[in-house]
Write a protein that holds these residues in place. Structure first.
Motif, PDB file in Angstrom:
ATOM      1  N   ASP A 134       1.105  -0.822   0.500  1.00 56.37           N
ATOM      2  CA  ASP A 134      -0.049  -0.232  -0.042  1.00 56.37           C
ATOM      3  C   ASP A 134       0.602   0.985   0.435  1.00 56.37           C
ATOM      4  O   ASP A 134       0.224   2.575   0.113  1.00 56.37           O
ATOM      5  CB  ASP A 134      -0.868   0.269   1.496  1.00 56.37           C
ATOM      6  N   PRO A 163       3.504   2.976  -2.029  1.00 55.14           N
ATOM      7  CA  PRO A 163       3.378   3.734  -3.278  1.00 55.14           C
ATOM      8  C   PRO A 163       1.284   5.024  -3.346  1.00 55.14           C
ATOM      9  O   PRO A 163       1.628   5.764  -3.671  1.00 55.14           O
ATOM     10  CB  PRO A 163       3.153   2.899  -4.331  1.00 55.14           C
ATOM     11  N   ALA A 164       0.530   4.443  -2.640  1.00 55.03           N
ATOM     12  CA  ALA A 164      -0.810   4.863  -3.326  1.00 55.03           C
ATOM     13  C   ALA A 164      -0.691   5.942  -1.793  1.00 55.03           C
ATOM     14  O   ALA A 164      -0.778   6.782  -1.894  1.00 55.03           O
ATOM     15  CB  ALA A 164      -1.994   3.938  -2.816  1.00 55.03           C
ATOM     16  N   ALA A 183       1.346   9.242  -2.685  1.00 56.18           N
ATOM     17  CA  ALA A 183       1.497   9.743  -3.835  1.00 56.18           C
ATOM     18  C   ALA A 183      -0.199  10.552  -3.767  1.00 56.18           C
ATOM     19  O   ALA A 183      -0.247  11.483  -3.744  1.00 56.18           O
ATOM     20  CB  ALA A 183       0.722   8.679  -5.356  1.00 56.18           C
ATOM     21  N   ALA A 184      -0.586  10.123  -2.594  1.00 54.94           N
ATOM     22  CA  ALA A 184      -2.007  10.999  -1.821  1.00 54.94           C
ATOM     23  C   ALA A 184      -1.068  11.235  -1.118  1.00 54.94           C
ATOM     24  O   ALA A 184      -1.540  12.897  -1.548  1.00 54.94           O
ATOM     25  CB  ALA A 184      -2.691   9.753  -1.081  1.00 54.94           C
ATOM     26  N   MET A 197       3.493   0.835  -9.575  1.00 51.87           N
ATOM     27  CA  MET A 197       2.419   1.428  -8.773  1.00 51.87           C
ATOM     28  C   MET A 197       2.211   3.003  -8.770  1.00 51.87           C
ATOM     29  O   MET A 197       1.223   3.567  -8.284  1.00 51.87           O
ATOM     30  CB  MET A 197       2.444   0.627  -7.806  1.00 51.87           C
ATOM     31  N   LEU A 198       3.508   3.532  -7.897  1.00 47.81           N
ATOM     32  CA  LEU A 198       3.670   4.850  -7.845  1.00 47.81           C
ATOM     33  C   LEU A 198       2.926   5.977  -8.875  1.00 47.81           C
ATOM     34  O   LEU A 198       2.451   6.594  -8.762  1.00 47.81           O
ATOM     35  CB  LEU A 198       5.048   5.421  -7.402  1.00 47.81           C
ATOM     36  N   GLN A 250       1.524   5.388 -11.851  1.00 47.26           N
ATOM     37  CA  GLN A 250       0.222   4.850 -11.936  1.00 47.26           C
ATOM     38  C   GLN A 250      -0.578   5.254 -10.962  1.00 47.26           C
ATOM     39  O   GLN A 250      -1.012   6.409 -11.490  1.00 47.26           O
ATOM     40  CB  GLN A 250       0.057   4.297 -11.736  1.00 47.26           C
ATOM     41  N   GLN A 251      -0.285   5.709 -10.159  1.00 52.66           N
ATOM     42  CA  GLN A 251      -1.215   6.783  -8.964  1.00 52.66           C
ATOM     43  C   GLN A 251      -0.287   8.119  -9.240  1.00 52.66           C
ATOM     44  O   GLN A 251      -1.243   8.959  -8.887  1.00 52.66           O
ATOM     45  CB  GLN A 251      -0.600   5.634  -7.125  1.00 52.66           C
ATOM     46  N   CYS A 252       0.399   8.559  -9.267  1.00 56.33           N
ATOM     47  CA  CYS A 252       1.046  10.034 -10.184  1.00 56.33           C
ATOM     48  C   CYS A 252       0.687  10.371 -11.465  1.00 56.33           C
ATOM     49  O   CYS A 252       0.091  10.779 -11.787  1.00 56.33           O
ATOM     50  CB  CYS A 252       2.281   9.816 -10.240  1.00 56.33           C
TER      51      CYS A 252
END
Ligand SMILES: NC(=O)c1ccc[n+]([C@@H]2O[C@H](COP(=O)([O-])OP(=O)(O)OC[C@H]3O[C@@H](n4cnc5c(N)ncnc54)[C@H](OP(=O)(O)O)[C@@H]3O)[C@@H](O)[C@H]2O)c1
Length: 243
Positions: free
Chosen positions: A64, A66-67, A70-71, A116-117, A119-121
């Motif tokens: 969890d 990376p999400a 980014a958040a 994933m980072l 993707q989230q960014c």
């Protein structure tokens, strides 16, 4: 105000890039595992000129993380000009004996987390690219071992080769809209990470952190029309194709 998100910003190459961006007045989100060290770095980055600094202490091996990172950036900043996918781990061992537990850790931190980072960014990178002449940039730390095979570094090399492919695909998918990436693929750089090999690789022959910082700074100065997928950095005393 430009902003950047840098993983592994507490030491080594990531800290060098964070210092360079702080001097340019960027707002920064910096991450690593240790909060205490991040706090010390934050004070230094503010002194250097960083507009604002957000810290996130997280282990990139956690699914969890990376999400959450980014958040945290999106909660403080409304743009992302530079995503620096720098944090990485690696260990030596021949294919025949390499423990799968270490393989999984390497791929979790060096491949899954940056994927994933990114993707989230992407939503924030897209917003930024839409109104910036330079677009938005992703700088990823690969390794020369991901380009030219090195005995004893199969898992690390394979993970770093994946980083090169990720950046190339990003460029195909997003550079027309202003988001492009560069993978920097150096031989041994003189940091904590390469300390284990100092007995066989002379420290004075290693690439300097500042050399990598200069390459990152150059890539971030380019216009959105210029796409550089990969920069390989060889080491003095070799043919340029060895770690
Ligand atoms: N040094 C070299 O010879 C060399 C050569 C080619 C490529 N590279 C690549 O360059 C990048 C930076 O390397 P470096 O030499 O600057 O390494 P370093 O000096 O060991 O620093 C690594 C940074 O990443 C953080 N980090 C390590 N594991 C983490 C984890 N599981 N979760 C979150 N953060 C973590 C560390 O902070 P914490 O320990 O506090 O978490 C630190 O800030 C890496 O991707 C590496 O593979 C290095």
């Amino acid at each position: 105000m430009n902003t950047a998100l840098i993983t592994g910003a507490s030491r080594g190459i990531g800290l060098g890039i964070a210092r360079m961006l702080a001097e340019q007045g960027y707002g920064l989100t910096i991450t690593a595992r240790g909060q205490e060290r991040l706090d010390a770095v934050t004070a230094e980055l503010r002194d250097l000129g960083a507009d604002d600094v957000v810290t996130v202490a997280a282990d990139l091996a956690d699914e969890d993380a990376p999400a959450a990172i980014a958040a945290a950036h999106a909660a403080r900043f409304d743009r992302l000009d530079a995503l620096i996918l720098n944090a990485g781990v690696g260990s030596a061992g021949n294919i025949a004996e390499f423990p799968m537990k270490r393989y999984d850790k390497t791929f979790a931190v060096d491949v899954r987390a940056p994927f994933m980072l990114l993707q989230q960014c992407l939503p924030l990178l897209r917003t930024t690219a839409a109104d910036s002449p330079r677009g938005a940039r992703v700088i990823a730390l690969g390794s020369i071992t991901g380009v030219y095979a090195e005995p004893g570094l199969a898992a690390y090399g394979a993970a770093k080769a994946a980083m090169n492919s990720l950046i190339e695909t990003l460029n195909v998918e997003e550079s027309g809209a202003g988001i492009s990436g560069t993978a920097i693929a150096p031989a041994f750089v003189d940091t904590d990470m390469s300390a284990w090999t100092r007995e066989s690789v002379p420290q004075e022959s290693m690439v300097g952190v500042q050399d990598i910082v200069e390459i990152a700074a150059m890539a971030l100065r380019l216009s959105r029309q210029a796409v550089i997928p990969k920069i390989v950095v060889g080491r003095a005393g070799t043919d340029g194709y060895r770690a």
